[in-house]
Scaffold this active site. Structure first.
Site: not given
Ligand code: PGA
Length: 252
Positions: A9, A11, A95, A97, A167, A173, A211
């Site tokens: 992803n 983003k 997601h 976010e 997640e 992140g 992460s």
């Molecule tokens: P990350 O994000 O690997 O940067 O923690 C995962 C995601 O949001 O899909």
């Protein structure tokens, strides 16, 4: 048999130049991967065509979001049918976010899952608890609720179009990852909940995200109920991403 999947992803990151830079090593290394992993690249929608043009055999492409309607006067939106028509096979739905920064509700998420399935896309439904919810001991309850709400529109024969990504919000992140054991426990709980919803739970792929890096991927992917990963930051580094793809069991 459930599919092993590693999805990147991106983003809101990248550029046409970065597509070229990232996809070249993905292409050359993917040919050498013998662990049967399905690699899915999920760039910003404007770069879907560029990723597809890089024509890496075996790589599938997805979008990060679709509208909850199929067409019409919804300025700025992209439909599931358009994503499918443009060559995508997957879409991320719900997601954290989108839930947090764009106030997406369970009802909207359920509508998007429905649109995805009706368009022939596989929906990767993202679920996960916040740190406060984990500390309060309600993580499994929260995730079960997100599953029930998000999957309410799935018809009996539509389950093959569903992938779930667990997640934990506190791990996205942040550099914090759930331990492999905690992640496994949640994945088992998710499978259990899917079963209750009438899904062929043993056949659905469950991904872990938050992460994931080259150095923690193998321990996570070795768990019985973890069928791969949803990778954010590390998917923007070709070598790291390919190491994560190699970490899927069965790899050389
Ligand atoms: P990350 O994000 O690997 O940067 O923690 C995962 C995601 O949001 O899909």
């Amino acid at each position: 048999m459930r599919r092993k999947i590693v999805a990147g992803n991106w983003k809101m990151n990248g550029s046409r130049a970065l597509v070229k830079q990232l996809m070249a090593p993905v292409g050359s290394e993917l040919a050498a991967l013998d662990n049967g992993v399905g690699v899915v690249i999920i760039p910003p929608a404007l770069y879907v065509a560029d990723v597809l043009e890089s024509a890496v055999p075996g790589v599938e492409v997805g979008v990060q979001n679709i509208a909850r309607w199929n067409s019409g006067a919804y300025t700025g939106e992209i439909s599931g049918a358009m994503a499918r028509d443009s060559g995508c096979g997957y879409v991320l739905v719900g997601h954290s976010e989108r839930r947090q920064l764009f106030d997406e509700t369970d009802e909207q998420i359920a509508a998007k899952v429905g649109q995805a399935l009706d368009s022939g896309l596989t929906a990767i439904l993202c679920v996960g608890e916040t740190l406060a919810q984990r500390n309060a001991g309600t993580a499994e309850h929260v995730v079960a609720g997100q599953l029930r709400a998000g999957l309410v529109n799935v018809g009996d024969n539509q389950w093959p179009g569903i992938v779930v990504a667990y997640e934990p919000v506190w791990a996205i992140g942040t550099g914090e990852t759930a331990t492999a054991e905690d992640a496994q426990a949640m994945h088992a709980a998710i499978r259990n909940e899917l079963e209750k919803l009438g899904a062929p739970a043993d056949e659905l792929s469950l991904l872990y995200g938050g992460s994931v890096k080259a150095d923690n991927a193998a321990a996570l992917f070795a768990q019985q109920d973890i069928d791969g990963g949803l990778i954010g930051g590390a998917s923007l580094k070709a070598e790291e991403f390919m190491s994560i793809c190699r970490a899927v069991p069965g790899s050389y």
